[in-house]
Design an enzyme around this catalytic site. Structure first.
Site, mmCIF file in Angstrom:
data_model
loop_
_atom_site.group_PDB
_atom_site.id
_atom_site.type_symbol
_atom_site.label_atom_id
_atom_site.label_comp_id
_atom_site.label_asym_id
_atom_site.label_seq_id
_atom_site.Cartn_x
_atom_site.Cartn_y
_atom_site.Cartn_z
ATOM 1 N N LYS A 40 31.505 47.452 25.242
ATOM 2 C CA LYS A 40 31.246 46.330 26.240
ATOM 3 C C LYS A 40 31.554 46.539 27.417
ATOM 4 C CE LYS A 40 31.221 42.601 22.631
ATOM 5 N NZ LYS A 40 31.820 41.292 22.243
ATOM 6 N N TYR A 96 21.968 37.594 22.091
ATOM 7 C CA TYR A 96 22.959 36.891 21.607
ATOM 8 C C TYR A 96 22.375 35.198 21.136
ATOM 9 C CZ TYR A 96 26.866 39.856 22.136
ATOM 10 O OH TYR A 96 27.888 40.747 22.189
ATOM 11 N N PHE A 139 30.698 29.028 24.099
ATOM 12 C CA PHE A 139 30.996 30.028 25.216
ATOM 13 C C PHE A 139 29.550 30.995 25.425
ATOM 14 C CE2 PHE A 139 32.009 31.339 20.339
ATOM 15 C CZ PHE A 139 31.178 32.474 20.458
ATOM 16 N N ARG A 171 32.885 46.629 10.872
ATOM 17 C CA ARG A 171 33.594 45.289 11.203
ATOM 18 C C ARG A 171 35.312 45.567 10.881
ATOM 19 N NH1 ARG A 171 31.153 41.200 13.730
ATOM 20 N NH2 ARG A 171 32.752 40.123 13.138
ATOM 21 N N ASN A 186 36.218 41.499 24.614
ATOM 22 C CA ASN A 186 36.851 42.257 23.285
ATOM 23 C C ASN A 186 36.362 43.711 23.092
ATOM 24 O OD1 ASN A 186 34.438 41.476 22.328
ATOM 25 N ND2 ASN A 186 35.356 40.250 20.638
ATOM 26 N N HIS A 223 31.123 45.399 20.163
ATOM 27 C CA HIS A 223 30.342 44.521 19.262
ATOM 28 C C HIS A 223 30.018 45.288 18.077
ATOM 29 C CE1 HIS A 223 26.987 42.077 17.873
ATOM 30 N NE2 HIS A 223 26.459 43.244 17.503
ATOM 31 N N GLU A 242 19.109 44.280 15.786
ATOM 32 C CA GLU A 242 19.835 44.480 17.049
ATOM 33 C C GLU A 242 19.772 46.212 17.300
ATOM 34 O OE1 GLU A 242 23.570 41.554 16.230
ATOM 35 O OE2 GLU A 242 24.268 43.602 15.985
#
Ligand code: IDP
Ligand code: MG
Length: 138
Positions: A10, A50, A58, A86, A113, A116, A127
């Site tokens: 990110k 998204y 958010f 993950r 963070n 992704h 995706e």
């Protein structure tokens, strides 16, 4: 169980100049890179990516963050790729992430963070298609 997932480094991690460290961590963990590029998402593209979160409070903040600079989408291959990746990135909030995870190492907040990771095989396929055409993948 599929063997592909989509990672994104990110904009916060790109700004911190840790693209190489993150990719090293990913490949040291047994993932193979099938495709990688650097892109600066448009607002429309980030909103579409998204879409599943559009009712979340958010959403606007997330889209603005994801278009705040370039990001690095990466297609990864490993057995059980979605769950394995993950595990490697850790919890959404780096304060909750386990030691040694990418978010623990490189993320600053629940919003910014660092990475992704797809959350299901179906989402991984969608995706991957968001960023890569078939002839861009090995
Ligand atoms: P995930 O990335 O761990 O799958 P999701 O719940 O799918 O987490 O949220 C997508 C992204 O939205 C997160 O990675 C983070 O960048 C952002 N986000 C999630 N929760 C919050 C929040 O409470 N405030 C601000 N941003 C958030
Ligand atoms: Mg998610």
């Amino acid at each position: 169980m599929s063997n592909r997932t989509l990672a994104i480094i990110k904009p916060d991690a790109v700004r911190k100049n840790v693209i190489g460290q993150i990719i090293a961590k990913i490949t040291e963990s047994g993932f193979k890179v099938l495709g990688v590029k650097m892109v600066h998402l448009s607002k429309n593209s980030a909103q579409a990516f998204y879409e599943v979160h559009k009712e979340r409070p958010f959403y606007g903040e997330l889209v603005d963050f994801m278009i705040s600079g370039a990001c690095v989408p990466i297609v990864l291959e490993k057995d059980n790729a979605v769950a394995e990746f993950r595990k490697l990135i850790g919890a959404t909030d780096p304060a909750q992430a386990e030691d040694g995870t990418i978010r623990k190492l490189f993320a600053d907040s629940k919003a910014e963070n660092a990475v992704h990771g797809s959350d299901s095989d179906e989402n991984a396929n969608n995706e991957i298609a968001h960023f890569f055409s078939k002839n861009e993948l090995v």
